[in-house]
Design a protein around this motif. Sequence first.
Motif, PDB file in Angstrom:
ATOM      1  N   TRP A  63       0.807  -1.224   0.000  1.00 59.52           N
ATOM      2  CA  TRP A  63       0.000   0.000   0.000  1.00 59.52           C
ATOM      3  C   TRP A  63       0.840   1.274   0.000  1.00 59.52           C
ATOM      4  O   TRP A  63       0.322   2.361  -0.254  1.00 59.52           O
ATOM      5  CB  TRP A  63      -0.915   0.009   1.228  1.00 59.52           C
ATOM      6  N   VAL A  64       2.124   1.144   0.282  1.00 56.12           N
ATOM      7  CA  VAL A  64       2.958   2.334   0.466  1.00 56.12           C
ATOM      8  C   VAL A  64       3.197   3.094  -0.832  1.00 56.12           C
ATOM      9  O   VAL A  64       3.163   4.321  -0.847  1.00 56.12           O
ATOM     10  CB  VAL A  64       4.293   1.971   1.150  1.00 56.12           C
ATOM     11  N   PRO A  66       1.289   3.502  -3.601  1.00 59.36           N
ATOM     12  CA  PRO A  66       0.174   4.404  -3.919  1.00 59.36           C
ATOM     13  C   PRO A  66       0.014   5.549  -2.911  1.00 59.36           C
ATOM     14  O   PRO A  66      -0.277   6.684  -3.303  1.00 59.36           O
ATOM     15  CB  PRO A  66      -1.049   3.488  -3.891  1.00 59.36           C
ATOM     16  N   LEU A  67       0.236   5.255  -1.631  1.00 58.94           N
ATOM     17  CA  LEU A  67       0.125   6.323  -0.619  1.00 58.94           C
ATOM     18  C   LEU A  67       1.220   7.373  -0.799  1.00 58.94           C
ATOM     19  O   LEU A  67       0.965   8.565  -0.688  1.00 58.94           O
ATOM     20  CB  LEU A  67       0.178   5.733   0.793  1.00 58.94           C
ATOM     21  N   ALA A  68       2.431   6.911  -1.091  1.00 59.55           N
ATOM     22  CA  ALA A  68       3.529   7.854  -1.321  1.00 59.55           C
ATOM     23  C   ALA A  68       3.280   8.671  -2.584  1.00 59.55           C
ATOM     24  O   ALA A  68       3.620   9.858  -2.629  1.00 59.55           O
ATOM     25  CB  ALA A  68       4.857   7.102  -1.414  1.00 59.55           C
ATOM     26  N   ARG A  70       0.455   9.633  -3.573  1.00 52.91           N
ATOM     27  CA  ARG A  70      -0.584  10.611  -3.237  1.00 52.91           C
ATOM     28  C   ARG A  70      -0.092  11.692  -2.274  1.00 52.91           C
ATOM     29  O   ARG A  70      -0.395  12.866  -2.437  1.00 52.91           O
ATOM     30  CB  ARG A  70      -1.780   9.886  -2.642  1.00 52.91           C
ATOM     31  N   TRP A  71       0.657  11.272  -1.223  1.00 52.58           N
ATOM     32  CA  TRP A  71       1.039  12.212  -0.164  1.00 52.58           C
ATOM     33  C   TRP A  71       2.529  12.516  -0.100  1.00 52.58           C
ATOM     34  O   TRP A  71       2.945  13.382   0.665  1.00 52.58           O
ATOM     35  CB  TRP A  71       0.569  11.708   1.200  1.00 52.58           C
ATOM     36  N   SER A  73       6.649  10.617  -0.289  1.00 55.20           N
ATOM     37  CA  SER A  73       7.383   9.629   0.499  1.00 55.20           C
ATOM     38  C   SER A  73       7.864  10.183   1.834  1.00 55.20           C
ATOM     39  O   SER A  73       7.896   9.466   2.823  1.00 55.20           O
ATOM     40  CB  SER A  73       8.563   9.073  -0.301  1.00 55.20           C
ATOM     41  N   ARG A  75       6.386  12.267   3.810  1.00 56.20           N
ATOM     42  CA  ARG A  75       5.291  12.230   4.787  1.00 56.20           C
ATOM     43  C   ARG A  75       5.104  10.819   5.335  1.00 56.20           C
ATOM     44  O   ARG A  75       4.850  10.630   6.522  1.00 56.20           O
ATOM     45  CB  ARG A  75       4.000  12.740   4.156  1.00 56.20           C
ATOM     46  N   ILE A  76       5.217   9.842   4.456  1.00 55.51           N
ATOM     47  CA  ILE A  76       5.111   8.449   4.896  1.00 55.51           C
ATOM     48  C   ILE A  76       6.268   8.117   5.838  1.00 55.51           C
ATOM     49  O   ILE A  76       6.075   7.450   6.860  1.00 55.51           O
ATOM     50  CB  ILE A  76       5.096   7.482   3.686  1.00 55.51           C
ATOM     51  N   THR A  80       5.537   6.877   9.624  1.00 52.08           N
ATOM     52  CA  THR A  80       5.976   5.542  10.011  1.00 52.08           C
ATOM     53  C   THR A  80       7.085   5.578  11.047  1.00 52.08           C
ATOM     54  O   THR A  80       7.167   4.687  11.897  1.00 52.08           O
ATOM     55  CB  THR A  80       6.398   4.712   8.782  1.00 52.08           C
ATOM     56  N   SER A 113       6.596  -0.259   5.909  1.00 54.94           N
ATOM     57  CA  SER A 113       6.143   0.950   5.205  1.00 54.94           C
ATOM     58  C   SER A 113       7.239   2.003   5.173  1.00 54.94           C
ATOM     59  O   SER A 113       7.454   2.675   4.157  1.00 54.94           O
ATOM     60  CB  SER A 113       4.893   1.501   5.886  1.00 54.94           C
TER      61      SER A 113
END
Length: 189
Positions: A63-64, A66-68, A70-71, A73, A75-76, A80, A113
């Motif tokens: 899932w990381v 797609p999340l990265a 969007r927001w 890396s 921020r992730i 995390t 993540s």
Amino acid sequence: MVTATRTRNLALATASVFLLNGLIISTWLSRLPATKARLDADPRTIGLVLLMTGLGSLLAMPWVGPLAGRWGSRRIEVVTSITTGVLLVLLAVAPNPVVLGGLLLVFGAGLGSWDVAMNIQGSHVDRAAGRDFMPRYHACWSVGAFVGAALGAGAAALGLALVVHFGLAALVSVGGTLKASTPTMSASS
């Protein structure tokens, strides 16, 4: 065009995040004997509980990306690192192997993540710099793992309480990641 100074700053910031990730993992592993003793757990139980870390990582890592996307890396990385820092402290006070296993599931998800996010960030920096720093980043992870293990051995020799040791490691890791992930030090949004 990325200047030489900006390239160096981006590469150093990314390398430090890799180092801090290695530090957190080896901090936990270096005190596994103390955790086993504290919970009076047999080797089979500890082995089963440790599987939860890998399971959490496997469940979260897909899932990381797609999340990265969007927001960003960085921020992730920040989320995390905070998550794993908090969970590291909670691992020190888990009252039984079942709770420890549940915490390790989430800890593993955070670590996995964070690992994906920092590699995405590293690839952003490499592209922006037009150079391949990735082998150096992974070397920094190994340095962090070495330092964390050495500090863990020292903490164990001194009889430092797990919660104190893990709390200090979490503060260093989260603080360092926050510093390294500031907008001026990151190649992604």
